[in-house]
Design an enzyme around this catalytic site. Structure first.
Site, PDB file in Angstrom:
ATOM      1  N   ARG A 122      -9.412 118.436  72.851  1.00  0.00           N
ATOM      2  CA  ARG A 122      -8.331 117.897  73.700  1.00  0.00           C
ATOM      3  C   ARG A 122      -7.228 118.913  73.986  1.00  0.00           C
ATOM      4  NH1 ARG A 122      -9.402 113.511  70.293  1.00  0.00           N
ATOM      5  NH2 ARG A 122     -10.631 111.937  71.376  1.00  0.00           N
ATOM      6  N   LYS A 144      -4.334 126.576  87.071  1.00  0.00           N
ATOM      7  CA  LYS A 144      -5.520 125.930  87.668  1.00  0.00           C
ATOM      8  C   LYS A 144      -6.741 126.497  86.967  1.00  0.00           C
ATOM      9  CE  LYS A 144      -4.248 124.693  92.379  1.00  0.00           C
ATOM     10  NZ  LYS A 144      -4.487 124.967  93.813  1.00  0.00           N
ATOM     11  N   GLU A 186      -4.951 138.765  98.577  1.00  0.00           N
ATOM     12  CA  GLU A 186      -4.092 137.725  97.971  1.00  0.00           C
ATOM     13  C   GLU A 186      -2.640 138.196  97.891  1.00  0.00           C
ATOM     14  OE1 GLU A 186      -4.779 134.596  97.029  1.00  0.00           O
ATOM     15  OE2 GLU A 186      -6.929 134.497  96.676  1.00  0.00           O
ATOM     16  N   LYS A 228       4.743 133.173  92.928  1.00  0.00           N
ATOM     17  CA  LYS A 228       3.871 132.076  92.480  1.00  0.00           C
ATOM     18  C   LYS A 228       4.574 131.246  91.409  1.00  0.00           C
ATOM     19  CE  LYS A 228      -0.659 130.554  91.327  1.00  0.00           C
ATOM     20  NZ  LYS A 228      -2.082 130.763  91.361  1.00  0.00           N
ATOM     21  N   GLU A 238       0.477 120.590  92.481  1.00  0.00           N
ATOM     22  CA  GLU A 238       0.160 120.620  93.911  1.00  0.00           C
ATOM     23  C   GLU A 238       0.290 119.253  94.592  1.00  0.00           C
ATOM     24  OE1 GLU A 238      -2.944 123.426  94.998  1.00  0.00           O
ATOM     25  OE2 GLU A 238      -3.373 122.220  96.764  1.00  0.00           O
ATOM     26  N   ARG A 242       2.944 123.651  96.622  1.00  0.00           N
ATOM     27  CA  ARG A 242       1.951 124.579  96.061  1.00  0.00           C
ATOM     28  C   ARG A 242       0.771 124.803  97.015  1.00  0.00           C
ATOM     29  NH1 ARG A 242      -0.300 125.203  89.844  1.00  0.00           N
ATOM     30  NH2 ARG A 242      -1.764 126.867  90.345  1.00  0.00           N
ATOM     31  N   ASN A 246      -2.506 128.142  99.459  1.00  0.00           N
ATOM     32  CA  ASN A 246      -3.855 128.105 100.028  1.00  0.00           C
ATOM     33  C   ASN A 246      -3.888 128.656 101.448  1.00  0.00           C
ATOM     34  OD1 ASN A 246      -4.804 126.837  97.688  1.00  0.00           O
ATOM     35  ND2 ASN A 246      -4.162 124.832  98.456  1.00  0.00           N
ATOM     36  N   HIS A 249      -7.118 129.795 103.111  1.00  0.00           N
ATOM     37  CA  HIS A 249      -8.252 129.385 102.272  1.00  0.00           C
ATOM     38  C   HIS A 249      -9.210 128.402 102.943  1.00  0.00           C
ATOM     39  CE1 HIS A 249      -6.134 131.570  99.200  1.00  0.00           C
ATOM     40  NE2 HIS A 249      -7.065 131.299  98.304  1.00  0.00           N
ATOM     41  N   HIS A 253     -12.938 129.473 102.640  1.00  0.00           N
ATOM     42  CA  HIS A 253     -13.995 128.736 101.939  1.00  0.00           C
ATOM     43  C   HIS A 253     -15.193 128.480 102.856  1.00  0.00           C
ATOM     44  CE1 HIS A 253     -11.024 127.250  98.636  1.00  0.00           C
ATOM     45  NE2 HIS A 253     -11.436 128.478  98.450  1.00  0.00           N
ATOM     46  N   HIS A 267     -14.022 136.982  97.738  1.00  0.00           N
ATOM     47  CA  HIS A 267     -13.035 135.920  97.991  1.00  0.00           C
ATOM     48  C   HIS A 267     -11.759 136.467  98.656  1.00  0.00           C
ATOM     49  CE1 HIS A 267     -10.711 132.274  97.532  1.00  0.00           C
ATOM     50  NE2 HIS A 267      -9.778 132.970  96.910  1.00  0.00           N
TER      51      HIS A 267
END
Ligand code: GLY
Length: 373
Positions: A122, A144, A186, A228, A238, A242, A246, A249, A253, A267
């Site tokens: 946990r 993330k 990025e 960031k 998000e 936030r 992206n 993105h 993607h 990427h």
């Protein structure tokens, strides 16, 4: 020389140390977090041979016992199979709730290990030692974590903040130029989404940064991490702002899916193309001046990073197919495609109000040779 960016999130706060020689000195940063002198490390088959012994040497010198697991390099490792292997390794090594795990690698290892530690007992603490530029400026910061599903990238995961991030700038010297430049995609994203001043700084310093200027590399990673951290502080999970991270993105993607997640498109290269397409879309919708996408394209071309879809080697599906792949993106809410668009360089916003016709035209032009420059 090293600098610190603090991520202020209450009892989940942490520091990002950015500088030279941090791996060699890692024990001094790690010791305050250890309840006992034992640590486990997960790395990959590219990074391990280059950097694992520097890390384990530092741990041994400080009297810290360690065990390490080396996973195959590549996106395929962000899967149930290797998540299960990683958890088995932690359990075999008797990792306790008060222990700390190190993720030594790029975004794949950081995301996988972060998620494994989020669900082990946990929640166990972990430290990110990002070894790619992309991981240093983006994926190692903000919590993330996750793995990919056959239905799409990053669909299984959790928010789990690291306890510490050590971004050792010396490690970047071992990157292939193409991987370094992909990470630069990025970095540019931060200037585009929130700071014209940073973008102008990159226009001036980008070439020397790519050639190995250490002070410029530290400054670029510091500013990216600070931007960031500021966004994550305001919107950790998000719910709104936030999503600006992206930028580029949704296009990216779709292009990654169209190239089968292969090394035809890294990427960060997809992010750079995606940012150029997002700015082109913004200009065509009259939201920003045409000078903005032109200025961005010029900078990406100066940096010799992919700028348009036609820069991707090999056959691509047609624009309609790419548009349909955009519909698979996890940022689709209620079947509505969400885009990050821009009013200018340094000012971005989220919208779902973009006609497919405009997107199709932008994609088609980006595929044609000689268009859209
Ligand atoms: N890479 C985007 C984010 O961390 O939110």
């Amino acid at each position: 020389m090293s600098v610190v960016v603090h991520v202020p999130l209450g009892d989940r706060s942490y520091d990002i140390h950015i500088g030279q020689g941090l791996l060699k000195k890692s024990s001094q940063y790690l010791l305050p977090f250890l309840a006992r002198p034992k640590i486990v490390i997960v790395t990959d088959s590219n990074v391990g041979p280059l950097h694992l012994t520097t890390l384990t040497g530092a741990l041994s010198e400080a009297g810290i016992e360690y065990a390490s697991l080396t996973l195959p390099a590549g996106e395929g490792t962000k899967s149930w199979k290797f998540l299960s292997e990683t958890i088995d390794f932690f359990l075999d090594e008797k990792v306790e709730r008060s222990d700390v795990v190190i993720a030594l690698g790029g975004g794949v290892i950081g995301d996988l290990v972060g998620f494994a530690t989020a669900i082990l007992r946990r929640g166990v603490d972990f430290v990110q030692i990002p070894t790619s530029l992309l991981a240093q400026v983006d994926s190692s910061v903000g919590g993330k974590t996750g793995i990919n599903a056959s239905q799409g990238k990053n669909l299984i995961g959790a928010f789990h903040q690291p306890k510490l991030v050590l971004a050792d700038i010396d490690i970047l010297e071992t990157l292939k130029p193409r991987d370094f430049l992909a990470g630069y995609g990025e970095v540019v994203k931060y200037g585009l989404l929130g700071s014209e001043r940073f973008f102008a700084w990159l226009e001036k310093n980008g070439p020397s940064l790519a050639q190995g200027n250490i002070a410029a590399r530290i400054e670029a990673v510091r500013i990216s991490c600070q931007m960031k951290a500021d966004i994550v502080e305001r919107d950790e999970t998000e719910q709104g702002e936030r999503a600006l991270l992206n930028l580029g993105h949704t296009f990216c993607h779709a292009l990654e899916a169209a190239t089968g997640y292969s090394d035809r498109l890294l990427h960060g290269e997809g992010v750079a193309i995606g940012c150029a397409l997002a700015f082109e879309t913004s200009a065509r919708l009259g939201l920003c001046a045409q000078e903005a996408p032109s200025r961005l394209r010029e900078h990406l071309r100066t940096m010799k990073i992919k700028t348009d879809i036609r820069d991707i080697e090999g056959d691509m599906p047609n624009a309609a197919k790419i548009l349909s792949l955009m519909g698979q993106d996890k940022k689709v809410v209620g079947k509505q495609l969400n885009f990050i668009l821009a009013r200018s360089i340094g000012e971005s916003f989220m919208t779902s109000d973009v006609s497919n016709k405009v997107i199709m035209a932008v994609i088609e032009d980006s595929m044609k040779s000689g268009a859209g420059s």
